[in-house]
Scaffold this active site. Structure first.
Site, PDB file in Angstrom:
ATOM      1  N   VAL A   1     -18.488 -14.626  21.286  1.00  0.00           N
ATOM      2  CA  VAL A   1     -17.201 -14.211  20.953  1.00  0.00           C
ATOM      3  C   VAL A   1     -15.865 -15.377  21.148  1.00  0.00           C
ATOM      4  CG1 VAL A   1     -16.399 -13.534  23.522  1.00  0.00           C
ATOM      5  CG2 VAL A   1     -15.823 -12.119  21.395  1.00  0.00           C
ATOM      6  N   TYR A   2     -16.241 -16.427  21.772  1.00  0.00           N
ATOM      7  CA  TYR A   2     -15.162 -17.422  21.817  1.00  0.00           C
ATOM      8  C   TYR A   2     -14.747 -18.147  20.700  1.00  0.00           C
ATOM      9  CZ  TYR A   2     -16.560 -17.706  26.888  1.00  0.00           C
ATOM     10  OH  TYR A   2     -16.860 -17.346  28.243  1.00  0.00           O
ATOM     11  N   SER A   3     -13.553 -17.898  20.558  1.00  0.00           N
ATOM     12  CA  SER A   3     -12.730 -18.214  19.311  1.00  0.00           C
ATOM     13  C   SER A   3     -13.650 -17.815  17.802  1.00  0.00           C
ATOM     14  CB  SER A   3     -12.738 -19.944  19.226  1.00  0.00           C
ATOM     15  OG  SER A   3     -11.724 -20.009  20.151  1.00  0.00           O
TER      16      SER A   3
ATOM     17  N   GLY B   1     -16.886 -17.539  17.377  1.00  0.00           N
ATOM     18  CA  GLY B   1     -18.037 -18.351  16.965  1.00  0.00           C
ATOM     19  C   GLY B   1     -17.915 -19.599  16.919  1.00  0.00           C
TER      20      GLY B   1
ATOM     21  N   LYS C   1     -23.520 -15.928  25.213  1.00  0.00           N
ATOM     22  CA  LYS C   1     -23.717 -14.676  25.578  1.00  0.00           C
ATOM     23  C   LYS C   1     -23.339 -13.910  24.640  1.00  0.00           C
ATOM     24  CE  LYS C   1     -20.530 -16.237  29.342  1.00  0.00           C
ATOM     25  NZ  LYS C   1     -19.874 -17.300  28.566  1.00  0.00           N
TER      26      LYS C   1
END
Length: 326
Positions: A60-62, A64, A88
């Site tokens: 989910v960070y940025s 992908g 994650k």
């Protein structure tokens, strides 16, 4: 660099884990303060050259793009077998049904998507980012077990949740002969110590390696209380973590500043040394948007706080509402 085992596993990790939420396309996702690829790569290279072999990111960070940047950089700067890559699953990756959560469908979709973005055949540590109240834990745990048996992950871990939830999941894995969680990535720092009540003792008893996120309280422990940064001004989630305990938290920040001044070191070193002093902690997850951030984190490995210093750092703490599970 110092190395240790990850919890009770045989896996060797650097005593520091580089958190990679900082690295991502600012135009993707909701972290407009992230560093783009050109600015991220020198920091990732610095970490590799310093001996850090443990890197943590998330799908989910940025949106992908953190996985993409980290995967390309590690491929250029080191060999795959030399690094421990953690990512994650749980957060929303697309609109509509099955675009988030820990169902079998979501897990099987997202592990393949993460591997593609990272450019690798497997991750070393695959973690559930949060507890999923809408999916039976048996479904989640069996799916994670199948991911490991398929060779797509070497180990599995969990992140912030209630201790009773984690204990239930550990018991369910044991009862069914499924792959067991080996790590807990939870919120632990001098401004938030609620995990000391239940989760840390549980992890110690179960041989779980703790890899705390935000050990510097999103940078609040490294600067004067009223000083702001670009991230602090736009980090809505970060503001919710501290808004109800400001007076006590300010005294903790002042204590960190005082001990750091007496030692002649950066405040980040004092705050990290406090986390590193906990035997159950395998490796705190540190963020770095400047070279000095990594230098301070590495220097903290050699800093041993006295009993009196630990007491001074802890004495102003007051109980906090439980946060970080969102």
């Amino acid at each position: 660099m110092e190395y240790t085992k990850l919890g009770s596993t045989g896996l060797d990790i650097s005593r520091l884990c580089l958190g990679c939420m900082t690295y991502g396309d600012p135009a993707r996702g909701n972290h407009e303060w992230t560093l783009d690829e050109a600015k991220s790569r020198p920091l990732l290279q610095q970490a590799v050259e310093a001996g850090i072999n443990f890197f943590d990111t998330a799908n989910v960070y940025s949106d992908g793009s953190s996985e993409e940047i980290v995967g390309r950089a590690l491929k250029d700067f080191t060999r795959r077998e030399e690094v421990v890559i953690a990512t994650k699953v749980h957060g929303r990756m697309r609109p509509g049904p099955n675009g988030a959560g820990l169902s079998r469908k979501a897990i099987m979709q997202e592990i393949d998507a993460s591997l593609t973005r990272l450019g690798t055949d497997y991750v070393d540590l695959y973690q559930i980012h949060r507890f999923d109240y809408d999916t039976p834990i048996e479904e989640t745990l069996e799916a994670l077990h199948d991911v490991v048996k398929a060779g797509k992950a070497r180990y599995i871990g969990a992140s912030s949740m209630y201790a009773w939830q984690f204990a239930t999941m550990l018991h369910t894995s044991d009862a069914n002969g499924w792959t067991r969680f080996v790590t807990m990535q939870n919120y632990v720092n001098l401004l938030y110590r609620e995990e000391e009540r239940e989760m840390l003792p549980l992890c110690e008893a179960e041989g779980i390696g703790v890899i705390p996120w935000s050990p510097l309280a999103r940078g609040r422990l490294t600067r004067d209380w009223d000083e702001t940064t670009e991230r602090s001004q736009t980090d809505n989630f970060g503001r919710t973590l501290y808004e109800h305990t400001a007076s006590a938290d300010r005294r903790v920040v002042d204590a960190v500043a005082a001990v750091a001044s007496e030692r002649g070191v950066a405040r980040a070193q004092i705050a990290l040394a406090w986390v590193l002093a906990k035997p159950v902690v395998s490796a705190p997850i540190v963020g770095a948007s400047k070279p000095g951030h990594l230098n301070d984190a590495i220097a903290a490995l050699d800093l041993v706080l006295s009993e009196s210093e630990l007491a001074r750092l802890e004495e102003a703490y007051v109980p906090h509402a439980v946060v970080g599970f969102e």
